[in-house]
Motif scaffolding. Structure first.
Motif, PDB file in Angstrom:
ATOM      1  N   LYS A 122      -9.367 -41.731  30.157  1.00 58.49           N
ATOM      2  CA  LYS A 122      -9.952 -41.610  28.818  1.00 58.49           C
ATOM      3  C   LYS A 122      -9.326 -40.447  28.053  1.00 58.49           C
ATOM      4  CE  LYS A 122     -14.233 -42.341  27.972  1.00 58.49           C
ATOM      5  NZ  LYS A 122     -15.694 -42.359  27.875  1.00 58.49           N
ATOM      6  N   ALA A 123      -8.714 -39.530  28.803  1.00 62.38           N
ATOM      7  CA  ALA A 123      -8.075 -38.360  28.191  1.00 62.38           C
ATOM      8  C   ALA A 123      -6.898 -37.970  29.079  1.00 62.38           C
ATOM      9  CB  ALA A 123      -9.056 -37.192  28.088  1.00 62.38           C
ATOM     10  N   MET A 124      -5.981 -37.222  28.510  1.00 58.39           N
ATOM     11  CA  MET A 124      -4.930 -36.648  29.349  1.00 58.39           C
ATOM     12  C   MET A 124      -4.763 -35.192  28.988  1.00 58.39           C
ATOM     13  SD  MET A 124      -1.369 -38.406  28.273  1.00 58.39           S
ATOM     14  CE  MET A 124      -0.474 -37.961  26.815  1.00 58.39           C
ATOM     15  N   ALA A 125      -4.586 -34.399  30.033  1.00 54.80           N
ATOM     16  CA  ALA A 125      -4.369 -32.960  29.875  1.00 54.80           C
ATOM     17  C   ALA A 125      -2.899 -32.715  30.170  1.00 54.80           C
ATOM     18  CB  ALA A 125      -5.268 -32.174  30.813  1.00 54.80           C
ATOM     19  N   ILE A 126      -2.218 -32.134  29.202  1.00 58.63           N
ATOM     20  CA  ILE A 126      -0.774 -31.915  29.307  1.00 58.63           C
ATOM     21  C   ILE A 126      -0.434 -30.482  28.930  1.00 58.63           C
ATOM     22  CG2 ILE A 126      -0.215 -34.339  28.848  1.00 58.63           C
ATOM     23  CD1 ILE A 126       0.420 -33.479  25.928  1.00 58.63           C
ATOM     24  N   ASP A 127       0.774 -30.074  29.301  1.00 58.95           N
ATOM     25  CA  ASP A 127       1.256 -28.762  28.875  1.00 58.95           C
ATOM     26  C   ASP A 127       2.431 -28.962  27.928  1.00 58.95           C
ATOM     27  OD1 ASP A 127       3.428 -29.351  30.498  1.00 58.95           O
ATOM     28  OD2 ASP A 127       2.932 -27.861  32.024  1.00 58.95           O
ATOM     29  N   ASP A 128       3.111 -27.871  27.599  1.00 60.93           N
ATOM     30  CA  ASP A 128       4.189 -27.961  26.608  1.00 60.93           C
ATOM     31  C   ASP A 128       5.483 -28.562  27.155  1.00 60.93           C
ATOM     32  OD1 ASP A 128       5.020 -25.842  28.161  1.00 60.93           O
ATOM     33  OD2 ASP A 128       4.925 -24.350  26.555  1.00 60.93           O
ATOM     34  N   THR A 129       5.471 -29.041  28.400  1.00 59.36           N
ATOM     35  CA  THR A 129       6.649 -29.751  28.928  1.00 59.36           C
ATOM     36  C   THR A 129       6.645 -31.214  28.484  1.00 59.36           C
ATOM     37  OG1 THR A 129       5.548 -30.389  31.013  1.00 59.36           O
ATOM     38  CG2 THR A 129       6.735 -28.261  30.977  1.00 59.36           C
ATOM     39  N   ILE A 130       5.536 -31.657  27.872  1.00 59.42           N
ATOM     40  CA  ILE A 130       5.400 -33.052  27.431  1.00 59.42           C
ATOM     41  C   ILE A 130       5.634 -33.124  25.924  1.00 59.42           C
ATOM     42  CG2 ILE A 130       3.823 -35.017  27.207  1.00 59.42           C
ATOM     43  CD1 ILE A 130       4.447 -34.454  30.120  1.00 59.42           C
ATOM     44  N   ASN A 131       6.528 -34.036  25.508  1.00 57.96           N
ATOM     45  CA  ASN A 131       6.743 -34.323  24.098  1.00 57.96           C
ATOM     46  C   ASN A 131       6.042 -35.644  23.802  1.00 57.96           C
ATOM     47  OD1 ASN A 131       7.602 -34.841  21.539  1.00 57.96           O
ATOM     48  ND2 ASN A 131       9.794 -34.667  21.982  1.00 57.96           N
ATOM     49  N   LEU A 132       4.901 -35.580  23.121  1.00 58.45           N
ATOM     50  CA  LEU A 132       4.087 -36.773  22.896  1.00 58.45           C
ATOM     51  C   LEU A 132       4.805 -37.848  22.090  1.00 58.45           C
ATOM     52  CD1 LEU A 132       0.548 -35.246  22.275  1.00 58.45           C
ATOM     53  CD2 LEU A 132       1.392 -36.447  24.303  1.00 58.45           C
ATOM     54  N   SER A 133       5.766 -37.453  21.263  1.00 58.49           N
ATOM     55  CA  SER A 133       6.492 -38.454  20.464  1.00 58.49           C
ATOM     56  C   SER A 133       7.366 -39.359  21.328  1.00 58.49           C
ATOM     57  CB  SER A 133       7.324 -37.767  19.377  1.00 58.49           C
ATOM     58  OG  SER A 133       8.327 -36.959  19.966  1.00 58.49           O
ATOM     59  N   ASP A 134       7.552 -39.007  22.597  1.00 57.85           N
ATOM     60  CA  ASP A 134       8.323 -39.849  23.519  1.00 57.85           C
ATOM     61  C   ASP A 134       7.515 -41.032  24.049  1.00 57.85           C
ATOM     62  OD1 ASP A 134      10.431 -38.086  23.256  1.00 57.85           O
ATOM     63  OD2 ASP A 134      10.058 -37.060  25.170  1.00 57.85           O
ATOM     64  N   TYR A 135       6.217 -41.091  23.721  1.00 54.84           N
ATOM     65  CA  TYR A 135       5.335 -42.087  24.327  1.00 54.84           C
ATOM     66  C   TYR A 135       4.561 -42.854  23.275  1.00 54.84           C
ATOM     67  CZ  TYR A 135       6.399 -39.172  28.336  1.00 54.84           C
ATOM     68  OH  TYR A 135       7.081 -38.471  29.295  1.00 54.84           O
ATOM     69  N   ASP A 136       4.259 -44.094  23.587  1.00 52.31           N
ATOM     70  CA  ASP A 136       3.389 -44.929  22.770  1.00 52.31           C
ATOM     71  C   ASP A 136       1.989 -44.808  23.360  1.00 52.31           C
ATOM     72  OD1 ASP A 136       2.407 -46.751  20.970  1.00 52.31           O
ATOM     73  OD2 ASP A 136       3.153 -48.508  22.057  1.00 52.31           O
ATOM     74  N   LEU A 137       1.204 -43.913  22.803  1.00 53.52           N
ATOM     75  CA  LEU A 137      -0.097 -43.573  23.362  1.00 53.52           C
ATOM     76  C   LEU A 137      -1.184 -44.525  22.876  1.00 53.52           C
ATOM     77  CD1 LEU A 137       0.006 -39.712  22.810  1.00 53.52           C
ATOM     78  CD2 LEU A 137       0.583 -40.953  24.899  1.00 53.52           C
ATOM     79  N   PRO A 138      -2.137 -44.866  23.741  1.00 52.45           N
ATOM     80  CA  PRO A 138      -3.296 -45.650  23.288  1.00 52.45           C
ATOM     81  C   PRO A 138      -4.058 -44.880  22.207  1.00 52.45           C
ATOM     82  CG  PRO A 138      -3.223 -45.539  25.691  1.00 52.45           C
ATOM     83  CD  PRO A 138      -2.187 -44.581  25.179  1.00 52.45           C
ATOM     84  N   ASP A 139      -4.583 -45.605  21.222  1.00 49.01           N
ATOM     85  CA  ASP A 139      -5.271 -44.959  20.096  1.00 49.01           C
ATOM     86  C   ASP A 139      -6.501 -44.164  20.510  1.00 49.01           C
ATOM     87  OD1 ASP A 139      -3.429 -45.987  18.290  1.00 49.01           O
ATOM     88  OD2 ASP A 139      -4.614 -47.800  17.923  1.00 49.01           O
TER      89      ASP A 139
END
Length: 163
Positions: A122-139
């Motif tokens: 239902k949620a994801m916890a990430i750090d600054d090593t992840i670039n969210l624009s690289d993924y098609d995230l569920p709304d």
């Protein structure tokens, strides 16, 4: 009232570190219990040659009681309900793994996001090593800062399941 939430993610993503930080924060005002799934059956909790290990190696279930703790070694798996019963008194249950349990779940990711988890989190916890624009995230997927324990705790109180 008892509540529960689960954490999932690939090996070495930071699940244990996150759960430890969350448990340390929560224990200030709540009794916390933690269940860790060991799908490869590799965890070892006793020392070779000690009495409790000798007892357990017979195939019997073993309980070791001391003035400060009770440890149970069981030669069979247990359901979530059985584990909750064994744990007794707690306010918040944090579960690492066990993707099949119907609990609100936070995916923990560092370096890359495994999109195969999107169906169970239902949620994801990430750090600054992840670039969210690289993924098609569920709304409907909430994004949390892996390094902001307070915000993760807020999410837990808002989304955890009463058990």
């Amino acid at each position: 009232m008892k509540i529960a939430v689960a954490f999932t993610g690939p090996s070495n993503s930071g699940k244990t570190t996150a759960i430890v930080k969350i448990a340390e924060r929560l224990k200030e005002a709540h009794k916390v219990a933690i269940i860790k799934n060991d799908p490869k059956d590799k965890a070892v909790f006793d020392t070779e040659g000690k009495d409790s290990q000798k007892f357990f190696s017979t195939g019997a279930d073993v309980v070791v009681r001391s003035p400060s703790r009770t440890t149970m070694f069981k030669n069979a798996t247990s359901s979530l309900d059985e584990i909750i019963s064994m744990l007794g008194n707690f306010d918040i249950l944090l579960v690492e793994g066990l993707k099949t349990l119907p609990l609100p779940r936070i995916g923990i990711f560092r370096n890359e996001v495994d999109v195969n988890y999107f169906g169970v989190i239902k949620a994801m916890a990430i750090d600054d090593t992840i670039n969210l624009s690289d993924y098609d995230l569920p709304d409907d997927l909430e994004i949390l800062d892996l390094n902001n324990t307070e915000k993760i705790v807020e999410w837990i109180f808002k989304n955890a399941k009463e058990i």
